[in-house]
Design a protein around this motif. Structure first.
Motif, PDB file in Angstrom:
ATOM      1  N   GLN A 153      55.837  46.181  29.273  1.00  0.00           N
ATOM      2  CA  GLN A 153      56.308  45.948  30.638  1.00  0.00           C
ATOM      3  C   GLN A 153      55.843  47.045  31.589  1.00  0.00           C
ATOM      4  O   GLN A 153      55.442  46.769  32.718  1.00  0.00           O
ATOM      5  N   TYR A 154      55.872  48.279  31.111  1.00  0.00           N
ATOM      6  CA  TYR A 154      55.419  49.404  31.935  1.00  0.00           C
ATOM      7  C   TYR A 154      53.937  49.239  32.268  1.00  0.00           C
ATOM      8  O   TYR A 154      53.528  49.401  33.415  1.00  0.00           O
ATOM      9  N   ALA A 155      53.140  48.867  31.271  1.00  0.00           N
ATOM     10  CA  ALA A 155      51.708  48.698  31.482  1.00  0.00           C
ATOM     11  C   ALA A 155      51.438  47.577  32.478  1.00  0.00           C
ATOM     12  O   ALA A 155      50.573  47.703  33.372  1.00  0.00           O
TER      13      ALA A 155
ATOM     14  N   ARG B 110      52.415  48.731  35.965  1.00  0.00           N
ATOM     15  CA  ARG B 110      51.465  49.735  36.453  1.00  0.00           C
ATOM     16  C   ARG B 110      50.172  49.068  36.929  1.00  0.00           C
ATOM     17  O   ARG B 110      49.627  49.399  37.974  1.00  0.00           O
ATOM     18  N   ARG B 111      49.670  48.085  36.138  1.00  0.00           N
ATOM     19  CA  ARG B 111      48.437  47.354  36.502  1.00  0.00           C
ATOM     20  C   ARG B 111      48.605  46.568  37.800  1.00  0.00           C
ATOM     21  O   ARG B 111      47.669  46.433  38.566  1.00  0.00           O
ATOM     22  N   THR B 112      49.802  46.023  37.990  1.00  0.00           N
ATOM     23  CA  THR B 112      50.019  45.177  39.171  1.00  0.00           C
ATOM     24  C   THR B 112      50.525  45.968  40.366  1.00  0.00           C
ATOM     25  O   THR B 112      50.808  45.397  41.411  1.00  0.00           O
ATOM     26  N   GLY B 113      50.632  47.296  40.236  1.00  0.00           N
ATOM     27  CA  GLY B 113      51.029  48.143  41.345  1.00  0.00           C
ATOM     28  C   GLY B 113      52.509  48.132  41.650  1.00  0.00           C
ATOM     29  O   GLY B 113      52.927  48.587  42.715  1.00  0.00           O
TER      30      GLY B 113
END
Length: 152
Positions: free
Chosen positions: A142-144, A147-150
């Motif tokens: 979920q964190y990744a 982070r990818r989606t800003g």
């Protein structure tokens, strides 16, 4: 990641048979709330069929599913640890059949049969460690994604 541990199959046969003497067969219709966070934890279940979601109340109107359990899984460990209060809630996601165990009776049996008690505590600890590892992995995913989606 470690393999999921199933309580009844992890116990040695003689200890499993002693524990099963305390089992009561129960069922929960779909959407039945089995227990609520903060309630008295005086029993546990081993799911025979169906699915149960563990949830956490985020707001008075919103719950988040933190784990899904199925056949062979242990439902409830708070009966083993003071103050004997549920940490999460649980709801039957489908029709559920389970073995139900009275916590105080199992604790008394564990005192009477220390090898059973030790095996039970070790197995529950392995189950908890596996669930913690699984949850950690989901949180990292979920964190990744966030982070990818800003989003963070």
């Amino acid at each position: 990641m470690t393999k999921a541990i199933k309580l009844l199959t992890a116990l040695p046969q003689a200890q499993r048979e002693r524990l099963m003497e305390l089992a009561e067969e129960v069922s929960f219709p779909e959407d039945t709330r089995i227990f609520e966070a903060g309630g008295t934890a005086d029993r546990f279940w081993v799911i025979r069929s169906g699915a149960v979601h563990l949830d956490q109340e985020v707001t008075s109107r919103q719950r988040v599913t933190v784990a899904s359990l199925g056949a062979g899984d242990l439902l409830g460990w708070s009966w083993l640890f003071p103050p004997y209060v549920w940490d999460f809630g649980a709801v039957a996601f489908s029709n559920v059949r389970a073995y139900q165990f009275d916590g105080p009776s199992v604790l008394a049996l564990s005192v009477e049969d220390p090898l059973l008690g030790l095996s039970l505590v070790r197995t529950v600890a392995e189950i908890l460690a596996n669930r913690l590892e699984t949850t950690r992995g989901k949180l990292m995913d979920q964190y990744a994604i966030r982070r990818r989606t800003g989003l963070i």
